[in-house]
Design a protein around this motif. Structure first.
Motif, PDB file in Angstrom:
ATOM      1  N   ARG A 177      -2.816 -12.117   2.716  1.00  0.00           N
ATOM      2  CA  ARG A 177      -3.159 -12.050   4.137  1.00  0.00           C
ATOM      3  C   ARG A 177      -4.582 -11.542   4.355  1.00  0.00           C
ATOM      4  O   ARG A 177      -5.197 -11.824   5.385  1.00  0.00           O
ATOM      5  N   ALA A 178      -5.108 -10.790   3.386  1.00  0.00           N
ATOM      6  CA  ALA A 178      -6.443 -10.232   3.531  1.00  0.00           C
ATOM      7  C   ALA A 178      -7.544 -11.270   3.338  1.00  0.00           C
ATOM      8  O   ALA A 178      -8.694 -11.027   3.708  1.00  0.00           O
ATOM      9  N   ASP A 179      -7.223 -12.428   2.742  1.00  0.00           N
ATOM     10  CA  ASP A 179      -8.190 -13.515   2.565  1.00  0.00           C
ATOM     11  C   ASP A 179      -9.476 -13.009   1.904  1.00  0.00           C
ATOM     12  O   ASP A 179     -10.587 -13.200   2.406  1.00  0.00           O
ATOM     13  N   ILE A 180      -9.317 -12.345   0.764  1.00  0.00           N
ATOM     14  CA  ILE A 180     -10.436 -11.697   0.087  1.00  0.00           C
ATOM     15  C   ILE A 180     -11.419 -12.728  -0.449  1.00  0.00           C
ATOM     16  O   ILE A 180     -11.034 -13.705  -1.099  1.00  0.00           O
ATOM     17  N   VAL A 254     -12.704  -5.795   4.312  1.00  0.00           N
ATOM     18  CA  VAL A 254     -11.241  -5.806   4.289  1.00  0.00           C
ATOM     19  C   VAL A 254     -10.721  -4.382   4.141  1.00  0.00           C
ATOM     20  O   VAL A 254     -11.201  -3.623   3.283  1.00  0.00           O
ATOM     21  N   TYR A 255      -9.742  -4.044   4.965  1.00  0.00           N
ATOM     22  CA  TYR A 255      -9.038  -2.760   4.850  1.00  0.00           C
ATOM     23  C   TYR A 255      -7.548  -3.057   4.900  1.00  0.00           C
ATOM     24  O   TYR A 255      -7.055  -3.636   5.873  1.00  0.00           O
ATOM     25  N   ILE A 256      -6.833  -2.695   3.825  1.00  0.00           N
ATOM     26  CA  ILE A 256      -5.379  -2.875   3.765  1.00  0.00           C
ATOM     27  C   ILE A 256      -4.731  -1.506   3.858  1.00  0.00           C
ATOM     28  O   ILE A 256      -4.974  -0.639   3.005  1.00  0.00           O
ATOM     29  N   ASP A 257      -3.914  -1.310   4.882  1.00  0.00           N
ATOM     30  CA  ASP A 257      -3.272  -0.014   5.071  1.00  0.00           C
ATOM     31  C   ASP A 257      -1.887  -0.010   4.455  1.00  0.00           C
ATOM     32  O   ASP A 257      -1.004  -0.756   4.880  1.00  0.00           O
ATOM     33  N   ALA A 258      -1.701   0.848   3.439  1.00  0.00           N
ATOM     34  CA  ALA A 258      -0.394   1.051   2.825  1.00  0.00           C
ATOM     35  C   ALA A 258      -0.033   2.528   2.835  1.00  0.00           C
ATOM     36  O   ALA A 258       0.643   3.019   1.937  1.00  0.00           O
ATOM     37  N   THR A 259      -0.507   3.231   3.873  1.00  0.00           N
ATOM     38  CA  THR A 259      -0.280   4.677   3.957  1.00  0.00           C
ATOM     39  C   THR A 259       0.962   5.036   4.753  1.00  0.00           C
ATOM     40  O   THR A 259       1.612   6.033   4.488  1.00  0.00           O
ATOM     41  N   GLY A 260       1.268   4.254   5.782  1.00  0.00           N
ATOM     42  CA  GLY A 260       2.365   4.610   6.672  1.00  0.00           C
ATOM     43  C   GLY A 260       2.041   5.796   7.552  1.00  0.00           C
ATOM     44  O   GLY A 260       2.940   6.418   8.127  1.00  0.00           O
ATOM     45  N   VAL A 279      -5.432  -5.379   7.501  1.00  0.00           N
ATOM     46  CA  VAL A 279      -4.076  -5.819   7.180  1.00  0.00           C
ATOM     47  C   VAL A 279      -3.162  -4.605   7.221  1.00  0.00           C
ATOM     48  O   VAL A 279      -3.365  -3.644   6.471  1.00  0.00           O
ATOM     49  N   GLU A 280      -2.165  -4.655   8.086  1.00  0.00           N
ATOM     50  CA  GLU A 280      -1.199  -3.556   8.193  1.00  0.00           C
ATOM     51  C   GLU A 280       0.061  -3.907   7.432  1.00  0.00           C
ATOM     52  O   GLU A 280       0.771  -4.853   7.777  1.00  0.00           O
ATOM     53  N   PHE A 281       0.348  -3.118   6.408  1.00  0.00           N
ATOM     54  CA  PHE A 281       1.510  -3.359   5.567  1.00  0.00           C
ATOM     55  C   PHE A 281       2.626  -2.341   5.791  1.00  0.00           C
ATOM     56  O   PHE A 281       3.798  -2.643   5.601  1.00  0.00           O
ATOM     57  N   SER A 282       2.295  -1.148   6.219  1.00  0.00           N
ATOM     58  CA  SER A 282       3.206  -0.007   6.126  1.00  0.00           C
ATOM     59  C   SER A 282       4.349  -0.030   7.129  1.00  0.00           C
ATOM     60  O   SER A 282       4.326  -0.736   8.134  1.00  0.00           O
ATOM     61  N   VAL A 283       5.340   0.824   6.819  1.00  0.00           N
ATOM     62  CA  VAL A 283       6.408   1.172   7.751  1.00  0.00           C
ATOM     63  C   VAL A 283       6.120   2.581   8.255  1.00  0.00           C
ATOM     64  O   VAL A 283       5.884   3.495   7.461  1.00  0.00           O
ATOM     65  N   PHE A 284       6.144   2.764   9.567  1.00  0.00           N
ATOM     66  CA  PHE A 284       5.782   4.036  10.172  1.00  0.00           C
ATOM     67  C   PHE A 284       7.008   4.743  10.739  1.00  0.00           C
ATOM     68  O   PHE A 284       7.921   4.104  11.258  1.00  0.00           O
ATOM     69  N   SER A 306       1.646  -7.773   7.751  1.00  0.00           N
ATOM     70  CA  SER A 306       2.183  -8.312   6.498  1.00  0.00           C
ATOM     71  C   SER A 306       3.625  -7.851   6.376  1.00  0.00           C
ATOM     72  O   SER A 306       3.907  -6.650   6.342  1.00  0.00           O
ATOM     73  N   HIS A 307       4.543  -8.834   6.310  1.00  0.00           N
ATOM     74  CA  HIS A 307       5.977  -8.531   6.288  1.00  0.00           C
ATOM     75  C   HIS A 307       6.647  -9.264   5.133  1.00  0.00           C
ATOM     76  O   HIS A 307       6.540 -10.491   5.009  1.00  0.00           O
ATOM     77  N   LEU A 308       7.308  -8.504   4.278  1.00  0.00           N
ATOM     78  CA  LEU A 308       8.090  -9.043   3.166  1.00  0.00           C
ATOM     79  C   LEU A 308       7.242  -9.895   2.215  1.00  0.00           C
ATOM     80  O   LEU A 308       6.076  -9.579   1.974  1.00  0.00           O
ATOM     81  N   SER A 309       7.825 -10.975   1.688  1.00  0.00           N
ATOM     82  CA  SER A 309       7.222 -11.615   0.514  1.00  0.00           C
ATOM     83  C   SER A 309       7.484 -13.112   0.471  1.00  0.00           C
ATOM     84  O   SER A 309       8.074 -13.610  -0.491  1.00  0.00           O
TER      85      SER A 309
END
Length: 362
Positions: A177-180, A254-260, A279-284, A306-309
Motif C-alpha cells: 500500500r505504501a507504493d515504495i 513514506v511513513y508506515i504506522d505500526a505503533t497503535g 499508511v495506517e496499519f495499527s489497531v488502536f 491497510s487491513h488484513l492480507s
C-alpha cells in the motif's frame, strides 16, 4: 481417529480466558480439520483480552465484534488430519498436508465479496473472534469451514515460519500500500513483530533510505541487521526533526504506522514531506485526534489504510522459503499451549517480540 475432546483456550469475556477441555470439532461437507502445530499471540489478542472497545463494542458507535465463548487465536498453521465429504477436492489438499488458512472467512455474498474485495467482507468473520463459526487456533484441533481461503505451506518452513505467515502476509499488504519507489525515504514506526517484518519487506523494495522508529534500542539494532539504515528512539530523538535532517529538510516520502499509539500518528504527519504517503496499519485502543489541516492544506498527504492480507499469503510463503525474510530474532519465545497464561504474560512484556504457543504436534 480424532479424540472426543481437546484442550483449547476459551474466551468468555474481557479478561476471562481459560484453558478448557471442549469437544473436538468434526468436519462437515467441504470442511476439514487441522491438527494445530503452533499459534502466535498477536497484540490484538492482548487488546481483546484487556477489553478494547474495537472488539467489545463502544455504545452507539459500533457493536461488539467478538462473539464469546470463542476459542481464540488467528496466527496458526497445522496439518490436515480429517476431511469432510469432498473437502479434498474443494480445497485441493490431502491428509497430512501442512496448510494455513487466511484469517478471514469471507461470506462470498456481500457487496465487497461480490466485487472481489473479500478481505473487506461485511460479515467479517475472523478465526479466533466468533465462537462457533470462526473458532481459533489456540487449540489442538480447528475446523476449517468451506468458505475459508486455504494455502499450502512449503514443508521446508520451520514451525516458527509457518505460524508467522499471517502477520507477515499482513505486513506485505501494508508495504504494498505504501507504493515504495527507488528514491523514497521510508519510515516504519513500531518495531513489533510486523513492524520488523515490514523493515525486511521494505528493504526488498530498495528505497533510498529506510528508518525504523521504536522506543527500544535492541529492536533498532535488530532492524539494522535486517537492512534499516537508521534507527530512531522517540524517548531520545526528535523523530520529525531527525527525518528532516536526513532528507535535506523535506521529510520522508513514506511513513508506515505500526505503533497503535496516537503519538505515532502525530509523529508521522510531522515527519512526512509534502505529497507524502501515510499508511495506517495499527489497531488502536482509543480514538486519535490530529490537525487535519496538515493532511490537506499544508501538505496534501495521501492517507491509506491497510487491513488484513489480500492475495499476500503465497508471497509470504515464497519469501520465507527463499530466505528473503526471516523470523530469526522476531520469534523470541515458544510456550506450550497448556501454559498459555504465561505466554500471554510474556507477550505483554517489552523484552519479548513474538510468542508462539505450541501443541507438541510439530
Amino acid at each position: 481417529m480424532l479424540p472426543d475432546d481437546m484442550q483449547a483456550v476459551v474466551c468468555r469475556g474481557p479478561g476471562d480466558y481459560r484453558l478448557e477441555r471442549v469437544p473436538t470439532p468434526r468436519p462437515g461437507p467441504n470442511e476439514l480439520i487441522l491438527g494445530i502445530q503452533a499459534c502466535g499471540i498477536c497484540s490484538s489478542d492482548l487488546k481483546c483480552r484487556d477489553g478494547a472497545a474495537m472488539y467489545w463494542g463502544d455504545g452507539d458507535r459500533f457493536a461488539p465484534f467478538v462473539k464469546p465463548p470463542m476459542i481464540v487465536g488467528h496466527e496458526f498453521a497445522g496439518e490436515v488430519v480429517a476431511l469432510g465429504d469432498d473437502a479434498g477436492e474443494h480445497f485441493g489438499v490431502a491428509l497430512g498436508d501442512r496448510v494455513v488458512p487466511e484469517q478471514i472467512l469471507p461470506c462470498g455474498k456481500c457487496l465487497y465479496c461480490q466485487r472481489g474485495h473479500y478481505w473487506m467482507c461485511e460479515v467479517h468473520h475472523i478465526f479466533g473472534f466468533q465462537g462457533g463459526v470462526a473458532d481459533g487456533g489456540m487449540a489442538e484441533y480447528l475446523r476449517v469451514p468451506a468458505n475459508a481461503v486455504l494455502h499450502p505451506v512449503d514443508p521446508g518452513l520451520s514451525l516458527e515460519d509457518a505460524a508467522f505467515l499471517e502477520p507477515l502476509a499482513c505486513g506485505i499488504h501494508a508495504v504494498n500500500r505504501a507504493d515504495i519507489q527507488f528514491d523514497d525515504t521510508v519510515v516504519i514506526a513500531g518495531g513489533g513483530p510486523i513492524g520488523l517484518a515490514m523493515v525486511q519487506l521494505a528493504r526488498l523494495k530498495t528505497p533510498k533510505r529506510l528508518i525504523l522508529v521504536d522506543t527500544h534500542d535492541d529492536r533498532l539494532t535488530l532492524a539494522r541487521d535486517y537492512g534499516a539504515d537508521h534507527g530512531l528512539n522517540p524517548h531520545r530523538d526528535d523523530v520529525a526533526k531527525e527525518v528532516r535532517a536526513l532528507t535535506g529538510g523535506y521529510g520522508c516520502e513514506v511513513y508506515i504506522d505500526a505503533t497503535g499509539s496516537s503519538s505515532g500518528v502525530v509523529q508521522g504527519l510531522e515527519s512526512l514531506r509534502k505529497l507524502g504517503r501515510f499508511v495506517e496499519f495499527s489497531v488502536f485502543k482509543e480514538p486519535t485526534s490530529v490537525d487535519w489541516s496538515t493532511i490537506g492544506d499544508r501538505k496534501e498527504l495521501d492517507i491509506r489504510g491497510s487491513h488484513l492480507s489480500p492475495h499476500t499469503y503465497p508471497v509470504a510463503i515464497d519469501l520465507l522459503a527463499r530466505g528473503l525474510v526471516t523470523t530469526r530474532g522476531i520469534v523470541t519465545h515458544r510456550v506450550p499451549l497448556a501454559d498459555f497464561e504465561r505466554g500471554f504474560e510474556i507477550a505483554a512484556r517489552r523484552d519479548s517480540i513474538k510468542v508462539v504457543l505450541t501443541t507438541g504436534a510439530s
